[in-house]
Design an enzyme around this catalytic site. Structure first.
Site, PDB file in Angstrom:
ATOM      1  N   GLU A   1       0.816  -1.229   0.000  1.00  0.00           N
ATOM      2  CA  GLU A   1       0.000   0.000   0.000  1.00  0.00           C
ATOM      3  C   GLU A   1       0.847   1.277   0.000  1.00  0.00           C
ATOM      4  OE1 GLU A   1      -3.048   1.519  -0.265  1.00  0.00           O
ATOM      5  OE2 GLU A   1      -3.543  -0.430  -1.085  1.00  0.00           O
TER       6      GLU A   1
ATOM      7  N   HIS B   1       3.726   1.812  -1.565  1.00  0.00           N
ATOM      8  CA  HIS B   1       4.076   2.079  -2.960  1.00  0.00           C
ATOM      9  C   HIS B   1       2.850   2.570  -3.731  1.00  0.00           C
ATOM     10  CE1 HIS B   1       7.095  -1.323  -2.168  1.00  0.00           C
ATOM     11  NE2 HIS B   1       7.871  -0.322  -2.508  1.00  0.00           N
TER      12      HIS B   1
ATOM     13  N   GLN C   1      16.954   9.027   2.231  1.00  0.00           N
ATOM     14  CA  GLN C   1      16.978   8.868   0.777  1.00  0.00           C
ATOM     15  C   GLN C   1      16.327  10.083   0.113  1.00  0.00           C
ATOM     16  OE1 GLN C   1      16.103   5.083  -1.441  1.00  0.00           O
ATOM     17  NE2 GLN C   1      14.076   5.970  -1.576  1.00  0.00           N
TER      18      GLN C   1
HETATM   19  P1  AMP Z   1      11.380   0.531  -2.190  1.00  0.00           P
HETATM   20  O1  AMP Z   1      10.649  -0.386  -3.106  1.00  0.00           O
HETATM   21  O2  AMP Z   1      11.440   0.052  -0.775  1.00  0.00           O
HETATM   22  O3  AMP Z   1      12.705   0.983  -2.742  1.00  0.00           O
HETATM   23  O4  AMP Z   1      10.497   1.852  -2.107  1.00  0.00           O
HETATM   24  C1  AMP Z   1      10.114   2.562  -3.262  1.00  0.00           C
HETATM   25  C2  AMP Z   1       9.510   3.889  -2.854  1.00  0.00           C
HETATM   26  O5  AMP Z   1       8.373   3.650  -2.010  1.00  0.00           O
HETATM   27  C3  AMP Z   1      10.463   4.754  -2.023  1.00  0.00           C
HETATM   28  O6  AMP Z   1      10.302   6.114  -2.408  1.00  0.00           O
HETATM   29  C4  AMP Z   1      10.005   4.518  -0.617  1.00  0.00           C
HETATM   30  O7  AMP Z   1      10.296   5.586   0.258  1.00  0.00           O
HETATM   31  C5  AMP Z   1       8.507   4.389  -0.813  1.00  0.00           C
HETATM   32  N1  AMP Z   1       7.890   3.663   0.305  1.00  0.00           N
HETATM   33  C6  AMP Z   1       8.261   2.451   0.813  1.00  0.00           C
HETATM   34  N2  AMP Z   1       7.488   2.130   1.878  1.00  0.00           N
HETATM   35  C7  AMP Z   1       6.621   3.163   2.046  1.00  0.00           C
HETATM   36  C8  AMP Z   1       5.577   3.436   2.983  1.00  0.00           C
HETATM   37  N3  AMP Z   1       5.265   2.591   3.961  1.00  0.00           N
HETATM   38  N4  AMP Z   1       4.889   4.589   2.854  1.00  0.00           N
HETATM   39  C9  AMP Z   1       5.197   5.476   1.861  1.00  0.00           C
HETATM   40  N5  AMP Z   1       6.165   5.270   0.946  1.00  0.00           N
HETATM   41  C10 AMP Z   1       6.873   4.144   1.039  1.00  0.00           C
END
Ligand code: AMP
Length: 303
Positions: A54, A56, A172
């Site tokens: 959710e 993402h 990040q």
């Molecule tokens: P990742 O697949 O973990 O590299 O995350 C891809 C993007 O989704 C990054 O910009 C993360 O910061 C964002 N993201 C991951 N988890 C969450 C979350 N729980 N709430 C909001 N954004 C998220």
């Protein structure tokens, strides 16, 4: 939840039931991006490592509001993992990701293989001087070099006007903002709030690694941030006391091992002793073998 699903179905129908497209080569992705740009379309981009949840999907729904074409990438980037980290075991399920992305109206998934992104003799990296010398950068050397490098490459491949990043990975986000300023990428960076499970645990693909018992312990990250928020609301201004209270709370829960609990300036990430304005409280905790992160902005009254 029901409302979100109805909205997603609506998005899908508005999309004309159009099927999502999967692009795997850099050449094709760049050509498509050039075409959209030539016809005056605004490209919005959400980079991910897949195993979508959710958090993402919220970024993608947000992305839809910022432009005409919504592109996401799914790429587990080897250069941002350390040698002892979970690159090999990182969860992957492309078919599931494809369905979820389609349900929120994503137009294109860019999903390259490793050798497409890192050809033979690859040797150019993007690294920042100061921001990685804090928080996660201390226990994950080269992690942010990998992140800045892959995001730069993806920006040059997808050619977005706008790109959305989650505040969950706060360091990040500030690193990407700084890189975009320093290297003059003509891209608007939008931060999106952290999406949480009902008990407050920040959603993460890595939550999947937790045993049921560890999953119960994992809510301590959010609880300790809440504890600090409450103390600040009650007038506490001493960062050390807040850090000690949060650390003690985390240590009282089984399976936890603290990597860091920090209170710092939200832009420079330098440590803060006295809280005079909004500050970032960030933490990384291993629960069992899984390293989890979370953060919040602490705001003293009147700020
Ligand atoms: P990742 O697949 O973990 O590299 O995350 C891809 C993007 O989704 C990054 O910009 C993360 O910061 C964002 N993201 C991951 N988890 C969450 C979350 N729980 N709430 C909001 N954004 C998220």
């Amino acid at each position: 939840m029901t409302i979100t699903i109805l909205l997603d179905i609506q998005t899908y129908l508005f999309n004309g039931g159009r099927k999502i497209e999967v692009i795997t080569t850099i050449d094709e992705m760049q050509k498509r991006a050039d075409g959209w740009r030539q016809s005056g379309k605004t490209i919005v981009f959400v980079p991910t490592m897949g195993f979508l949840h959710e958090g993402h999907l919220a970024l993608m729904r947000r992305g839809r509001e910022y432009g005409d074409i919504l592109v996401i990438s799914i790429f587990v980037n080897p250069t941002q993992f350390g040698p002892q980290e979970d690159f090999e075991t990182y969860p992957r399920d492309f078919e599931r990701d494809r369905r979820l992305a389609e349900s929120v109206g994503v137009d294109v998934i860019f999903a390259p293989q490793n050798d497409e992104m890192y050809g033979e003799r690859f040797q150019t990296y993007v690294s920042l001087e100061e921001l990685p010398q804090h928080l996660c950068g201390l226990s994950r050397p080269n992690h942010f070099r990998g992140v800045a490098t892959i995001v730069s490459k993806l920006f040059n491949i997808v050619k977005p006007h706008v790109s959305i990043f989650g505040e969950k990975d706060y360091q990040q986000l500030v690193i990407i903002r700084q890189m975009v300023r320093d290297l003059n990428f003509d891209i608007r960076i939008v931060g999106a709030p952290t999406v949480r499970e009902p008990d407050g645990l920040a959603m993460s693909s890595r939550n999947n690694y937790l045993s049921p018992e560890e999953r119960r312990s994992a809510s301590v990250l959010f609880q300790s941030l809440k504890l600090a928020q409450k103390s600040v609301a009650e007038g506490e201004r001493d960062a050390r006391k807040l850090i000690n209270a949060a650390s003690a709370h985390i240590k009282s829960v089984p399976h936890t091992q603290i990597d860091y609990v920090t209170i710092c300036d939200p832009e420079t990430l330098d440590d803060v002793d006295q809280i005079g304005g909004p500050v970032l409280m960030a933490l990384a905790v291993k629960v069992g073998k899984t390293r989890l992160i979370d953060n919040t902005i602490l705001k003293p009254k009147g700020n």
